[in-house]
Each structure stands twice: as C-alpha cells, then as structure tokens.
Design a protein around this motif. Sequence first.
Motif, PDB file in Angstrom:
ATOM      1  N   UNK A  58      27.527  34.451  36.677  1.00 26.53           N
ATOM      2  CA  UNK A  58      26.496  33.813  35.837  1.00 26.53           C
ATOM      3  C   UNK A  58      26.578  34.025  34.254  1.00 26.53           C
ATOM      4  N   UNK A  59      25.721  35.064  33.861  1.00 22.25           N
ATOM      5  CA  UNK A  59      25.984  35.542  32.585  1.00 22.25           C
ATOM      6  C   UNK A  59      27.542  36.404  32.349  1.00 22.25           C
ATOM      7  N   UNK A  60      27.798  37.029  33.264  1.00 26.02           N
ATOM      8  CA  UNK A  60      29.151  37.549  33.183  1.00 26.02           C
ATOM      9  C   UNK A  60      29.102  39.144  32.887  1.00 26.02           C
ATOM     10  N   UNK A  61      27.937  39.570  32.423  1.00 26.04           N
ATOM     11  CA  UNK A  61      27.746  40.702  32.160  1.00 26.04           C
ATOM     12  C   UNK A  61      28.098  41.914  33.071  1.00 26.04           C
ATOM     13  N   UNK A  62      28.172  41.552  34.351  1.00 29.18           N
ATOM     14  CA  UNK A  62      28.585  42.503  35.377  1.00 29.18           C
ATOM     15  C   UNK A  62      30.087  42.004  36.134  1.00 29.18           C
ATOM     16  N   UNK A  63      30.763  41.432  35.314  1.00 25.94           N
ATOM     17  CA  UNK A  63      32.237  40.974  35.886  1.00 25.94           C
ATOM     18  C   UNK A  63      33.005  42.074  36.279  1.00 25.94           C
ATOM     19  N   UNK A  64      32.817  43.258  35.348  1.00 30.62           N
ATOM     20  CA  UNK A  64      33.495  44.528  35.624  1.00 30.62           C
ATOM     21  C   UNK A  64      32.973  45.319  36.761  1.00 30.62           C
ATOM     22  N   UNK A  65      31.824  44.836  37.268  1.00 30.90           N
ATOM     23  CA  UNK A  65      31.181  45.740  38.211  1.00 30.90           C
ATOM     24  C   UNK A  65      31.582  45.642  39.668  1.00 30.90           C
ATOM     25  N   UNK A  66      32.678  46.485  40.286  1.00 35.00           N
ATOM     26  CA  UNK A  66      33.017  46.257  41.578  1.00 35.00           C
ATOM     27  C   UNK A  66      34.081  45.063  41.685  1.00 35.00           C
ATOM     28  N   UNK A  67      34.643  44.890  42.898  1.00 36.35           N
ATOM     29  CA  UNK A  67      35.583  43.924  43.084  1.00 36.35           C
ATOM     30  C   UNK A  67      36.943  44.373  43.188  1.00 36.35           C
ATOM     31  N   UNK A  68      37.466  44.275  44.707  1.00 39.65           N
ATOM     32  CA  UNK A  68      38.845  44.667  44.689  1.00 39.65           C
ATOM     33  C   UNK A  68      39.732  43.616  44.773  1.00 39.65           C
ATOM     34  N   UNK A  69      39.462  42.285  44.613  1.00 37.25           N
ATOM     35  CA  UNK A  69      40.100  40.961  44.695  1.00 37.25           C
ATOM     36  C   UNK A  69      40.026  40.480  43.281  1.00 37.25           C
ATOM     37  N   UNK A  70      41.196  40.214  42.739  1.00 41.03           N
ATOM     38  CA  UNK A  70      41.159  39.617  41.292  1.00 41.03           C
ATOM     39  C   UNK A  70      40.793  38.064  41.463  1.00 41.03           C
ATOM     40  N   UNK A  71      41.238  37.347  42.347  1.00 36.77           N
ATOM     41  CA  UNK A  71      41.105  36.041  42.039  1.00 36.77           C
ATOM     42  C   UNK A  71      40.586  35.397  43.806  1.00 36.77           C
ATOM     43  N   UNK A  72      39.431  34.927  43.920  1.00 37.38           N
ATOM     44  CA  UNK A  72      39.061  34.155  44.912  1.00 37.38           C
ATOM     45  C   UNK A  72      39.481  32.857  44.881  1.00 37.38           C
ATOM     46  N   UNK A  73      39.303  32.140  46.002  1.00 38.05           N
ATOM     47  CA  UNK A  73      39.646  30.780  46.035  1.00 38.05           C
ATOM     48  C   UNK A  73      38.752  29.981  44.937  1.00 38.05           C
ATOM     49  N   UNK A  74      37.514  30.247  45.065  1.00 38.64           N
ATOM     50  CA  UNK A  74      36.535  29.624  44.310  1.00 38.64           C
ATOM     51  C   UNK A  74      35.455  30.615  43.388  1.00 38.64           C
ATOM     52  N   UNK A  75      35.233  30.470  42.060  1.00 43.58           N
ATOM     53  CA  UNK A  75      34.262  31.027  41.541  1.00 43.58           C
ATOM     54  C   UNK A  75      33.168  30.196  40.897  1.00 43.58           C
TER      55      UNK A  75
END
Length: 437
Positions: A58-75
């Motif tokens: 959404x705002x993107x402020x938490x884009x660096x918070x967790x997540x072990x997959x760089x790219x999903x099929x859909x954002x």
Amino acid sequence: MSSQDLTGVLPAAQIQHNVEGHPLGNGGDQFIEVHSEEDISNVLAYAHKHDKTVNVISGGTKRGYGGAIEQADILVSLAKYKGIVEHSVGDLTMTVKPGTTLKEITDEIGEKGQHISLDPSWPEMATIGGIIAANDSGAKRLHYGSARDLVIGTRIVYPNGNVIRTGGKVVKNVAGYDMNKLFVGAMGTLGIISEITIKLRPLPKYEGLTLLHFPEGSEQVIHDFSVSILDSMMEPVSLEILNPSISEKMTGKSQYTLAIAFEDRESAVLDQEKWVAEHLPDGVTHSVLYKEKARQWWERFRHFGPNGYNDVDDAAQTQAALKIGSNNLDVIENLKAADRLALDHHVAVEAHGGIGHGISKVFIEGFPEDIVSYIKKLRTTAEEKNGYVVCTHLPFLLRDTIDVWGDKPGYFALLEGIKRTIDPRKILNRQRFVGGI
C-alpha cells in the motif's frame, strides 16, 4: 504470466506487466492497482484458481519488513483504494479503506475534534491497512495501546476471494472470540483487509511534553525515577527513553533523555508537569514544551529510520530497523546494549524505547556484514533476558543471512494450523511472517 491470463480480471489500465524487482523484495511480476473490494476479490479468486502467489503493498513503508520471496506472481497495490467510508462522530468510530494514510485520516477527523490514538512512524506515508497488518504503534502506546487495541471490526478478503466480516461497527458488538485479532499483526498472510472500523478519541484539550536529560552513568536513576512515575497516580502518555544520538537531533543534548508526555485538561497536565519538576533527581536538567510546540516535537520524532523509500545505493549506508520486545524496565539496558554493540560492530545507531510498554526501536546504518553481526549479537543479548528482536526493515539480500523473526515461538503450530486452514495453497504473502508462514 501473460497479459492474456489476466483478461477479464481487471481493466488493462490497472495492470502493469513484467515489473522489475526491488531491493527490499516483496514485489510481483505483475503490479495490479485495485480500486474496490470487488477488485481485490476478483484478483484473489483468479490467483487461487490458477495457483498464483500474491504479495500486497500500500504505502510501501513496510516493504522491508519480512518476506523471503523476492517476487510473487502478482503484487496487489491498495494505494488507490482509500477514503473514509463512514465517520460516526457521536459513537467515536470510523470505517475506512486500507489505502488511506494516517495523515489523511488525521486531517479529516481532526476537523471534528477527534483522532486515532496511533503514532507510528512516517504518518504521511503509512497507510491504515499496513499499520493494522503489522500491529504498528509508537511511543504513546503506553497510554493508548497498539493497533490491535483499536480495531473493532474489519472486512477481509480471504485468499480464495471470499469476503468475511469480523467484529462490528460499534465498540460493544459481540461476545466470544475477537476474530479481529487473527488478522491484526498477521502481516497480510491470512487475508487482505478491505475495510477497517476503528475506535476514535477526542483530541486532547491540552498537551505537555517534559524532556529530562540524564548525565552519563545514570541508568539506575532513570530506572528509579520511571518506577516512581509508574507507581504514582499520574497518567503519562509516554515514558520514552531516547539514546544520545536521537536526543542530540531532537533536543541538542547528547544524553539519554526521557520524554514524558501528558494529554488531558490544561489543569491536569500542568499539575503533573509540576510534580515532575518537583521530583527531579540531582543532576538532571529538564525543559517543557506545550501545545503546538509539543505536537511539532512529536511530528519530528516520527521521522526517524527507514521508510521503504529512503534507502541508498551506497553499501556503507545500508539501513536496517529492529523492534525489541522486553520487560518494560529492561528497556534502559537494551538501549545501552544497542549503543555499546554499535561501537563493537562499527555501525551507527539511533534508538528509543518505552519504559512503560517495553517496546524499543533501533535504527542502524552501516555495511551489510556489520549490520548482520550486530543484529545477531543484540538478539542474543535481548534473549538472555527473555526478550526478542524482530527486523522490521532489512534489504532483501540480508534477509537470506539472518532470520527476521528469530526462533519460532512455542505456539507456532497454532499459527501454522490457522494459515493452513485459511490459505492451504499458500497464495497470500507467502513466507512473509514468522517461521516462514
């Protein structure tokens, strides 16, 4: 995924194809802007049917918070799915769409003399959906609580596209288990929040902020003075300790500083400020800000740390952010450890923590390898006192070298079972949450 795959799901103008990766990860090969709950439902139903993975932003402020997959099929982007649906002034409640920023909400309901008692960082960028999904909060959590304490109802789009409602639109709604709590803080792994109903508060009639500056080696003095306030009849909104680097930027003094805020009627605020002044420990200096000056101070305070957009390409200025959870009175020692270890690991650190609620925030800058070694050592130090350390911002490549969430909690099997039940195909925000959920 080809463009033909998405034909009929959404208008072509809302879809971007073959989107490049992002240094913080949590992206998607296809970027989809949703404008309605129906859009969200259609996208997730499509993804579920065709076994496509979906990330949410959404705002993107938490884009660096967790997540072990760089790219999903859909954002899926909720940034344009915004606005206040309903504001019940008399009931002190509001229903809002998830892409609305906290500042947009604050500006609108402030005209009615009300506010959301949340104070996370970067309010002009952080959206209410992201704040709720991460259960975010700030220094005033001491008095007002976290996001989880304010949500009374949601509409959730499940990973298969079905829509459910939890809670209601009034403060006293249903008995039994509070389903809202499943989704608040789940990092979007169980469903996409399409609507949120939140408790509001009247704007405080008067605000005061006392800043106490402690000389070097005053850890026990800070501890004892804080305990005396917590044991008193006073009601501080914050008891936030700033480390010297943040204090210097905020107050001009490179000392550990205690920020004590009061929000109430003018007489009540002034009485409590008077008590603080009359009980100052020896060697402690203080200053007081009122009303607009206090609000401006807090506005500056909320702009420390990474925000998903201010990372730089220079490896020496790599950014990271941590949340430490601990016994409330261990906050002082955690901040001291954060500063001490910064020297050992050659990183720059800005940190603050709430003596009343036990949550500390640490913002780090340095070379990637130094940041990783620093986090590992600080986590060990916090865990020795039964605390925990979570990385709330870390470049994607570094998330391969350190577990963002730390060890799996004892109740992990319960979390895993809930995820398996709601999202058996692991469509939504895969590996974004604790334990790789």
